[in-house]
Design a protein around this motif. Structure first.
Motif, PDB file in Angstrom:
ATOM      1  N   MET A 242      31.536 -23.710  -8.977  1.00  0.00           N
ATOM      2  CA  MET A 242      30.493 -23.626  -9.994  1.00  0.00           C
ATOM      3  C   MET A 242      30.741 -22.448 -10.922  1.00  0.00           C
ATOM      4  O   MET A 242      30.511 -22.530 -12.142  1.00  0.00           O
ATOM      5  N   ALA A 243      31.217 -21.334 -10.368  1.00  0.00           N
ATOM      6  CA  ALA A 243      31.460 -20.144 -11.177  1.00  0.00           C
ATOM      7  C   ALA A 243      32.546 -20.401 -12.222  1.00  0.00           C
ATOM      8  O   ALA A 243      32.387 -20.041 -13.395  1.00  0.00           O
ATOM      9  N   VAL A 244      33.647 -21.034 -11.816  1.00  0.00           N
ATOM     10  CA  VAL A 244      34.720 -21.300 -12.773  1.00  0.00           C
ATOM     11  C   VAL A 244      34.282 -22.364 -13.774  1.00  0.00           C
ATOM     12  O   VAL A 244      34.673 -22.326 -14.951  1.00  0.00           O
ATOM     13  N   ALA A 245      33.428 -23.312 -13.343  1.00  0.00           N
ATOM     14  CA  ALA A 245      32.896 -24.312 -14.266  1.00  0.00           C
ATOM     15  C   ALA A 245      32.006 -23.665 -15.316  1.00  0.00           C
ATOM     16  O   ALA A 245      32.027 -24.051 -16.490  1.00  0.00           O
ATOM     17  N   ALA A 246      31.235 -22.662 -14.902  1.00  0.00           N
ATOM     18  CA  ALA A 246      30.347 -21.967 -15.840  1.00  0.00           C
ATOM     19  C   ALA A 246      31.139 -21.228 -16.899  1.00  0.00           C
ATOM     20  O   ALA A 246      30.858 -21.310 -18.099  1.00  0.00           O
ATOM     21  N   VAL A 247      32.161 -20.498 -16.455  1.00  0.00           N
ATOM     22  CA  VAL A 247      33.001 -19.759 -17.406  1.00  0.00           C
ATOM     23  C   VAL A 247      33.726 -20.726 -18.330  1.00  0.00           C
ATOM     24  O   VAL A 247      33.831 -20.501 -19.542  1.00  0.00           O
ATOM     25  N   GLY A 248      34.219 -21.827 -17.773  1.00  0.00           N
ATOM     26  CA  GLY A 248      34.976 -22.781 -18.579  1.00  0.00           C
ATOM     27  C   GLY A 248      34.121 -23.600 -19.521  1.00  0.00           C
ATOM     28  O   GLY A 248      34.525 -23.900 -20.639  1.00  0.00           O
ATOM     29  N   ALA A 249      32.914 -23.969 -19.073  1.00  0.00           N
ATOM     30  CA  ALA A 249      32.061 -24.837 -19.878  1.00  0.00           C
ATOM     31  C   ALA A 249      31.534 -24.152 -21.128  1.00  0.00           C
ATOM     32  O   ALA A 249      31.512 -24.735 -22.213  1.00  0.00           O
ATOM     33  N   LEU A 250      31.085 -22.908 -20.986  1.00  0.00           N
ATOM     34  CA  LEU A 250      30.504 -22.208 -22.126  1.00  0.00           C
ATOM     35  C   LEU A 250      31.484 -21.275 -22.820  1.00  0.00           C
ATOM     36  O   LEU A 250      31.400 -21.070 -24.022  1.00  0.00           O
ATOM     37  N   GLY A 251      32.429 -20.716 -22.084  1.00  0.00           N
ATOM     38  CA  GLY A 251      33.274 -19.668 -22.638  1.00  0.00           C
ATOM     39  C   GLY A 251      32.633 -18.307 -22.370  1.00  0.00           C
ATOM     40  O   GLY A 251      31.418 -18.206 -22.158  1.00  0.00           O
ATOM     41  N   ALA A 252      33.435 -17.260 -22.374  1.00  0.00           N
ATOM     42  CA  ALA A 252      32.956 -15.943 -21.980  1.00  0.00           C
ATOM     43  C   ALA A 252      31.819 -15.439 -22.873  1.00  0.00           C
ATOM     44  O   ALA A 252      30.768 -15.021 -22.379  1.00  0.00           O
ATOM     45  N   ALA A 253      32.016 -15.471 -24.192  1.00  0.00           N
ATOM     46  CA  ALA A 253      31.014 -14.912 -25.094  1.00  0.00           C
ATOM     47  C   ALA A 253      29.677 -15.642 -25.009  1.00  0.00           C
ATOM     48  O   ALA A 253      28.630 -15.007 -24.823  1.00  0.00           O
ATOM     49  N   PRO A 254      29.653 -16.985 -25.121  1.00  0.00           N
ATOM     50  CA  PRO A 254      28.365 -17.680 -25.022  1.00  0.00           C
ATOM     51  C   PRO A 254      27.700 -17.523 -23.663  1.00  0.00           C
ATOM     52  O   PRO A 254      26.477 -17.464 -23.572  1.00  0.00           O
ATOM     53  N   LEU A 255      28.496 -17.448 -22.595  1.00  0.00           N
ATOM     54  CA  LEU A 255      27.910 -17.298 -21.268  1.00  0.00           C
ATOM     55  C   LEU A 255      27.230 -15.940 -21.119  1.00  0.00           C
ATOM     56  O   LEU A 255      26.112 -15.850 -20.591  1.00  0.00           O
ATOM     57  N   VAL A 256      27.883 -14.891 -21.585  1.00  0.00           N
ATOM     58  CA  VAL A 256      27.269 -13.558 -21.539  1.00  0.00           C
ATOM     59  C   VAL A 256      25.967 -13.551 -22.331  1.00  0.00           C
ATOM     60  O   VAL A 256      24.943 -13.024 -21.879  1.00  0.00           O
ATOM     61  N   ARG A 257      25.997 -14.158 -23.509  1.00  0.00           N
ATOM     62  CA  ARG A 257      24.792 -14.168 -24.345  1.00  0.00           C
ATOM     63  C   ARG A 257      23.682 -15.011 -23.723  1.00  0.00           C
ATOM     64  O   ARG A 257      22.505 -14.670 -23.801  1.00  0.00           O
ATOM     65  N   ALA A 258      24.048 -16.142 -23.128  1.00  0.00           N
ATOM     66  CA  ALA A 258      23.041 -17.016 -22.520  1.00  0.00           C
ATOM     67  C   ALA A 258      22.345 -16.311 -21.363  1.00  0.00           C
ATOM     68  O   ALA A 258      21.115 -16.387 -21.219  1.00  0.00           O
ATOM     69  N   ILE A 259      23.113 -15.614 -20.540  1.00  0.00           N
ATOM     70  CA  ILE A 259      22.515 -14.882 -19.416  1.00  0.00           C
ATOM     71  C   ILE A 259      21.653 -13.734 -19.933  1.00  0.00           C
ATOM     72  O   ILE A 259      20.520 -13.539 -19.485  1.00  0.00           O
ATOM     73  N   GLY A 260      22.162 -12.983 -20.891  1.00  0.00           N
ATOM     74  CA  GLY A 260      21.417 -11.847 -21.425  1.00  0.00           C
ATOM     75  C   GLY A 260      20.130 -12.251 -22.114  1.00  0.00           C
ATOM     76  O   GLY A 260      19.124 -11.535 -22.048  1.00  0.00           O
ATOM     77  N   ALA A 261      20.151 -13.425 -22.770  1.00  0.00           N
ATOM     78  CA  ALA A 261      18.970 -13.884 -23.504  1.00  0.00           C
ATOM     79  C   ALA A 261      18.052 -14.741 -22.645  1.00  0.00           C
ATOM     80  O   ALA A 261      16.983 -15.152 -23.102  1.00  0.00           O
ATOM     81  N   GLY A 262      18.460 -15.022 -21.406  1.00  0.00           N
ATOM     82  CA  GLY A 262      17.647 -15.877 -20.556  1.00  0.00           C
ATOM     83  C   GLY A 262      17.593 -17.301 -21.072  1.00  0.00           C
ATOM     84  O   GLY A 262      16.567 -17.985 -20.940  1.00  0.00           O
ATOM     85  N   ASP A 263      18.705 -17.780 -21.648  1.00  0.00           N
ATOM     86  CA  ASP A 263      18.762 -19.119 -22.238  1.00  0.00           C
ATOM     87  C   ASP A 263      19.005 -20.153 -21.135  1.00  0.00           C
ATOM     88  O   ASP A 263      20.143 -20.549 -20.867  1.00  0.00           O
ATOM     89  N   ILE A 264      17.930 -20.609 -20.525  1.00  0.00           N
ATOM     90  CA  ILE A 264      18.028 -21.555 -19.418  1.00  0.00           C
ATOM     91  C   ILE A 264      18.612 -22.887 -19.882  1.00  0.00           C
ATOM     92  O   ILE A 264      19.382 -23.529 -19.152  1.00  0.00           O
ATOM     93  N   LEU A 265      18.279 -23.313 -21.087  1.00  0.00           N
ATOM     94  CA  LEU A 265      18.779 -24.592 -21.601  1.00  0.00           C
ATOM     95  C   LEU A 265      20.304 -24.600 -21.671  1.00  0.00           C
ATOM     96  O   LEU A 265      20.954 -25.562 -21.263  1.00  0.00           O
ATOM     97  N   ALA A 266      20.866 -23.511 -22.178  1.00  0.00           N
ATOM     98  CA  ALA A 266      22.319 -23.421 -22.269  1.00  0.00           C
ATOM     99  C   ALA A 266      22.957 -23.390 -20.888  1.00  0.00           C
ATOM    100  O   ALA A 266      23.988 -24.035 -20.653  1.00  0.00           O
ATOM    101  N   LEU A 267      22.345 -22.682 -19.965  1.00  0.00           N
ATOM    102  CA  LEU A 267      22.918 -22.549 -18.626  1.00  0.00           C
ATOM    103  C   LEU A 267      22.850 -23.856 -17.846  1.00  0.00           C
ATOM    104  O   LEU A 267      23.753 -24.177 -17.070  1.00  0.00           O
ATOM    105  N   THR A 268      21.798 -24.638 -18.055  1.00  0.00           N
ATOM    106  CA  THR A 268      21.691 -25.911 -17.345  1.00  0.00           C
ATOM    107  C   THR A 268      22.622 -26.970 -17.929  1.00  0.00           C
ATOM    108  O   THR A 268      22.762 -28.055 -17.368  1.00  0.00           O
ATOM    109  N   ALA A 269      23.276 -26.659 -19.055  1.00  0.00           N
ATOM    110  CA  ALA A 269      24.288 -27.570 -19.595  1.00  0.00           C
ATOM    111  C   ALA A 269      25.595 -27.476 -18.807  1.00  0.00           C
ATOM    112  O   ALA A 269      26.469 -28.330 -18.939  1.00  0.00           O
ATOM    113  N   ILE A 270      25.711 -26.449 -17.969  1.00  0.00           N
ATOM    114  CA  ILE A 270      26.903 -26.286 -17.130  1.00  0.00           C
ATOM    115  C   ILE A 270      26.860 -27.340 -16.026  1.00  0.00           C
ATOM    116  O   ILE A 270      25.832 -27.506 -15.366  1.00  0.00           O
TER     117      ILE A 270
END
Length: 208
Positions: free
Chosen positions: A84-112
């Motif tokens: 799941m961890a490698v899928a998360a990094v691969g699905a969003l990419g490093a920059a969007p993933l950092v921003r999604a976590i920092g902003a609490g963007d649940i919608l973006a994270l559930t797209a993983i």
């Protein structure tokens, strides 16, 4: 801990690669960005993380140190395993993933793939403060304006680069990416991992 490998790329598939180091072929499960850097027969270098379990030793490959650090920190989240961890990094990419976590963007994270709302909420709760030091710069557009990278941005380039790494010519790679883009909307593309989009592109090439 094996933190990086450098050697000749022997083979590349949709999600993994084999790199020969000192006469030994190492199989790595890679993010799409990492795969895009590899070309069969050429020397390549990847940041890596070795996950040791009772039934297997698995080596994961990343485009850069930021991807690997994100992977390591995701593993600290309750219920998140290496797949799941490698899928998360691969699905969003490093920059969007950092921003999604920092902003609490649940919608973006559930797209993983494989990440439900509860897991996404745990990612935000447990990692929001831990990824602040991994902030990456926004993308500067041709007009000079700074805009944040979105999960869907760059997928066409990443898929084309992945096809080139698999040995396809630029013309064929571009045609396959255009064919995939014609079949789906940007919202649909945003919901898919780059690996899934790469598989779709390979299907288009198989039909050619």
């Amino acid at each position: 801990m094996i933190t990086s490998v450098r050697g000749t790329c022997l083979s590349v598939s949709a999600e993994s690669a084999v790199i020969e180091v000192g006469g030994i072929g190492l199989a790595l499960l890679c993010t799409p960005a990492a795969m895009a850097r590899l070309q069969v027969g050429q020397e390549g270098r990847l940041d890596t993380a070795l996950v040791v379990r009772e039934d297997a030793w698995t080596l994961y490959g990343f485009d850069d140190l930021t991807e690997r650090l994100l992977f390591d920190r995701l593993l600290s989240v309750t219920g998140v395993g290496p797949r799941m961890a490698v899928a998360a990094v691969g699905a969003l990419g490093a920059a969007p993933l950092v921003r999604a976590i920092g902003a609490g963007d649940i919608l973006a994270l559930t797209a993983i793939p494989g990440v439900g709302r509860k897991t996404a909420e745990r990612m935000v709760l447990e990692l929001r403060d831990k990824v602040a030091d991994l902030a990456v710069p926004d993308v500067v557009s041709d007009s000079g304006q700074t805009t944040p990278t979105t999960p869907a941005s760059g997928w066409q380039r990443q898929v084309a680069d992945g096809l080139l790494g698999l040995g396809w010519h630029q013309r064929d790679a571009d045609a396959a990416v255009r064919a995939v883009a014609a079949d789906i909307t940007e919202d649909e593309a945003a919901a898919l991992s780059v690996s899934a989009l790469l598989r779709r592109a390979l299907t288009k090439l198989d039909r050619a």
